[in-house]
Design a protein around this motif. Structure first.
Motif: not given
Ligand SMILES: Cc1ncc(COP(=O)(O)O)c(C=O)c1O
Length: 381
Positions: A252-267
């Protein structure tokens, strides 16, 4: 003019007149040290200090400083590896369809529109570029392209060639009147121009780190308007995209309800720490103060270039100006001029047929006066 930086913050300025922030800005040493210390700790200790708990909070400091930068809430801020990466994730999230169009200009930096061009190859949406000249595109020219089928206006807040500053509130009004989003690339403005993101009406504002924000390569910051934070499905996702990132269930994949949902990976998280520090450094001085300092330098440059009979193509004396001062030296090869100036410890940049000066907070009038004096001697030869 009062110095707004402290001795030692930018060591190069003791010997060089570096006026090239629109290319790569100098970084305050406090930010450079932060990156090195983070990287050294991981080299020496692996994941002992940078453990799961710390990794989950890796963007929290940037959220705090990003909120100061854009006068918004911390929930409105996301971090990423580059302006292009965040913009691409947004472009796929919005994904304008075949009957829709995306409006920009033909003088914009390509990365501001290419993510949508890529989407257009997939969906067939139309890309409309308002015509510009000498690095300048008029507001009316842009707005003429917006209609009921416009899904997005994607614009660079300050244009990279001549520094023209667009009026975000006016563009947001024009876009929203047709139900379109205003997406802003603030790579050439954030850190040098005060930006009140909520008041601007912009839906998305993204800035790369290494220009006016004085941060490292490999980091960027994004503002996402609250009304979109539970609506847009990011184009790029990974394990960090799930609202509880250490709950590693692939079904399953449920996103945060904030801008944080655009942070996807280890960087390269050290770069985020560096950007956090550089924004803190700038915000502590005050972006309005930096803006006034930089504009005073631009005024002095424009006056000096006028005295040499050199044509300035950047907007002057208007709300459309920034401290990017771009000029055309008729009859001379801009490559040669830039090279000659660099031999005299003065750094400016060639863009198209122009020479672009981009002074920032670490410059003072001595830098401007030296550049004008040396330019005079180069032109006389
Ligand atoms: C307006 C603007 N956006 C983006 C970029 C570069 O973006 P990135 O760092 O993602 O390659 C530049 C670089 O000159 C720029 O001027």
């Amino acid at each position: 003019m009062i110095n707004i930086t402290q001795p030692g913050d930018f060591p190069l300025t003791e010997t060089w007149s570096y006026m090239d922030a629109a290319n790569v800005a100098l970084m305050p040493m406090i930010a450079a040290r932060e990156i090195t210390e983070w990287q050294t700790d991981v080299a020496l200790n692996g994941g002992i200090n940078f453990n799961d708990h710390v990794e989950a909070k890796a963007f929290d400091g940037l959220r705090l400083q990003g909120a100061r930068l854009f006068n918004c809430n911390q929930d409105d801020i996301a971090g990423g590896s580059s302006c292009t990466e965040l913009l691409s994730s947004i472009a796929w999230a919005v994904m304008p369809q075949k009957h829709e169009n995306v409006v920009s200009t033909d003088i914009v930096f390509p990365s501001t529109i290419y993510p949508f061009t890529r989407v257009s190859h997939h969906t067939g949406c139309e890309i409309r570029l308002a015509r510009g000249h000498n690095g300048y595109a008029s507001f009316t020219g842009i707005v003429k392209n917006i209609d009921k089928n416009t899904a997005v206006v994607s614009i660079s807040h300050a244009e990279y060639t001549g520094g023209q500053l667009h009026d975000l509130a006016a563009l947001a009004e024009a876009a929203h009147a047709h139900g379109a989003l205003l997406i802003v690339d603030a790579t050439q403005s954030a850190g040098a121009i005060p930006i009140d993101a909520p008041a601007s009406g912009a839906d998305v504002i993204i800035a790369g780190s290494y220009k006016w924000l004085c941060g490292p390569f490999g980091a960027a910051v994004m503002y996402l308007a609250p009304r979109l934070q539970s609506k847009l499905e990011p184009g790029f996702v990974g394990f960090r995209s799930h609202k509880e990132m250490w709950n590693l269930s692939p079904d399953r994949l449920e996103y945060p309800d904030t801008a944080k949902r655009f942070e996807s990976s280890t960087m390269a998280f050290g770069c985020i720490k560096g950007l956090e520090k550089s924004i803190e450094y700038l915000a502590d001085i005050g972006i309005q103060r930096i803006y006034e300092h930089n504009i005073a330098l631009a005024d002095r440059l424009i006056e000096g270039l006028g005295g040499l009979d050199i044509e300035v193509v950047s907007p002057v004396n208007s709300s459309e100006r920034t401290s990017i001062v771009t000029c055309r030296v008729t009859g001379f090869d801009p490559v040669e001029i830039v090279k000659n100036l660099q031999e005299r410890n003065i750094v400016v940049h060639k863009r198209q047929e122009f020479i672009r000066f981009s002074p920032h907070l670490y410059n003072d009038e001595t830098d401007v006066d030296r550049a004008i004096t040396e330019l005079r001697s180069i032109l006389r030869r």
